[in-house]
Design an enzyme around this catalytic site. Structure first.
Site, mmCIF file in Angstrom:
data_model
loop_
_atom_site.group_PDB
_atom_site.id
_atom_site.type_symbol
_atom_site.label_atom_id
_atom_site.label_comp_id
_atom_site.label_asym_id
_atom_site.label_seq_id
_atom_site.Cartn_x
_atom_site.Cartn_y
_atom_site.Cartn_z
ATOM 1 N N ASP A 91 -4.014 -12.948 4.290
ATOM 2 C CA ASP A 91 -5.196 -12.443 4.988
ATOM 3 C C ASP A 91 -6.500 -12.754 4.246
ATOM 4 O O ASP A 91 -7.568 -12.295 4.646
ATOM 5 C CB ASP A 91 -5.073 -10.933 5.284
ATOM 6 C CG ASP A 91 -4.580 -10.120 4.104
ATOM 7 O OD1 ASP A 91 -4.361 -10.703 3.018
ATOM 8 O OD2 ASP A 91 -4.417 -8.893 4.247
ATOM 9 N N HIS B 173 0.804 -1.226 0.000
ATOM 10 C CA HIS B 173 0.000 0.000 0.000
ATOM 11 C C HIS B 173 0.839 1.279 0.000
ATOM 12 O O HIS B 173 0.304 2.360 -0.284
ATOM 13 C CB HIS B 173 -0.914 0.051 1.236
ATOM 14 C CG HIS B 173 -1.923 -1.051 1.299
ATOM 15 N ND1 HIS B 173 -2.822 -1.309 0.284
ATOM 16 C CD2 HIS B 173 -2.181 -1.984 2.263
ATOM 17 C CE1 HIS B 173 -3.594 -2.336 0.632
ATOM 18 N NE2 HIS B 173 -3.217 -2.769 1.816
HETATM 19 ZN ZN LIG Z 1 -3.906 -7.308 3.239
#
Ligand SMILES: [Zn+2]
Length: 376
Positions: free
Chosen positions: A259, A135
């Site tokens: 995740d 990110h």
């Molecule tokens: Zn993630």
């Protein structure tokens, strides 16, 4: 030369982003200890590699100098009055913490080390388990990510004249990597993720498919929260292998966030270790002989070590016994490597997930396949 490198430093597990922060660095130490218990680093072709931090010059190949300077100061505990400009704030996703610069530059150095080992022919697979910060943006932190080790490694590979292709299987959209390249046409980014309608960072729709020379080089497959192994694998197989075969990269770069697992507390996809491991096997089969893998998201400690140990097993062609060695299980209480339970998904949710996957795949085929001379 065949073989795999596991790039890891205990330092990457020894910092804290705060007691209540969901990213718990100890997860990489557990992964290392679990693999050590299986004897993974003594096998022929397996190397345990300690990384060096990336130099400031390496970090500046992507990041803005003022941002890098601010991270340095925050890392030393100095007050930076405009820290919010860099999306760094106490109590937020990206809190200031001690060793922020050191830990983030070590992850970037680990990615570069792996890339160099591949190009020097030392191994055909390198796994930077301490990285995968997809990110991070050029001039600010985002989603627990400070420096984008993936972009830094990809830029280095491009500079060496390579043609990398990037695949991101983290549950969150790989926005930082996509944004770094989506207008360039220098490389293809493919991200499969839980739809931004339900999850951070809110982006990653199929319509974001690149601009200008980068048109049709950003690929997104947004999925419904109840997507299970079967639906996920279907979408992966429809989109990823045809594009990899059309683009013909010479290095495969992957972000292997785990995740997507049904027990992950931050996300909603419903994968098990079986589905995750199968995706890793299929990524391996797509590798052109140079595969640079990174860690990534994973917030359920009991899942992360198992998922990444299974991934490194695939890289070594090893099917670890399901019974976890007692040296590890006695310490941490985990007995079995693979999931033995399935998430419960009712019919309505299963149908909704299937319909969303089919819609995303159809859209990708319509918008992105034709420019790559693939049938839509
Ligand atoms: Zn993630």
């Amino acid at each position: 030369m065949s073989g795999a490198a596991f790039i890891y430093s205990p330092f990457a597990a020894q910092y804290s982003m705060g007691e209540s922060h969901p990213l718990r660095p100890v997860r990489v130490q557990l992964t290392y200890e679990l693999l050590e218990a299986y004897g993974a680093f003594k096998l022929p072709g397996s190397q345990l590699v300690k990384p060096e931090p990336a130099s400031e010059a390496d970090i500046l190949t992507f990041h803005d100098p003022a941002y890098v300077e601010a991270v340095k100061k925050i890392s030393r505990g100095e007050y930076v009055p405009d820290a919010h400009r860099y999306n760094i704030a106490e109590g937020g996703d990206n809190p200031p913490y001690e060793f922020m610069y050191e830990v983030s530059s070590l992850a970037a150095g680990a990615g570069l080390k792996g890339a160099k080992m591949l190009l020097d022919g030392e191994v055909d697979t390198a796994f930077n388990v301490i990285g995968g910060y997809h990110h991070a943006a050029r001039n600010h932190a985002s989603g627990f990510c400070v420096f984008n080790d993936l972009v830094i490694a990809l830029l280095w590979l491009l500079k060496q004249g390579k043609r990398p292709l990037y695949i991101d299987i983290d549950c969150h959209h790989g926005d930082g990597v996509q944004h770094a390249f989506e207008t360039t046409g220098h490389l293809m980014t493919i991200s499969l993720h839980e739809s931004g309608h339900y999850l951070f960072p809110g982006t990653g729709m199929v319509e974001e498919f690149g601009k200008g020379p980068g048109m049709a080089w950003a690929v997104n497959v947004p999925l419904h929260p109840h997507t299970d192994d079967e639906t996920y694998l279907w979408a992966f197989r429809e989109v990823v292998p045809p594009l990899v075969k059309a683009v013909k990269p010479d290095v495969l770069v992957t972000q292997l966030g785990c995740d997507t697992h049904y027990l992950d507390p931050l996300t909603h996809l419903q994968l098990t270790t079986a589905g995750y491991t199968q995706v890793i096997r299929e990524l391996k089969a797509l590798s052109p002989g140079k595969w640079l893998a990174f860690g990534g998201g994973g917030y359920e400690i009991s899942v992360v070590a198992r998922a990444w140990a299974l991934a490194y097993g695939v890289m070594l062609d090893q099917d670890w016994p399901d019974q976890i060695p007692t040296s590890f299980s006695d310490k941490y209480g985990l007995k079995q490597l693979r999931d033995h339970k399935q998430p419960f998904i009712d019919r309505t949710d299963k149908t909704a997930a299937w319909e969303q996957a089919r819609k995303a795949v159809d859209q990708v085929k319509r918008l992105i396949f034709p420019p790559h001379r693939l049938k839509s």
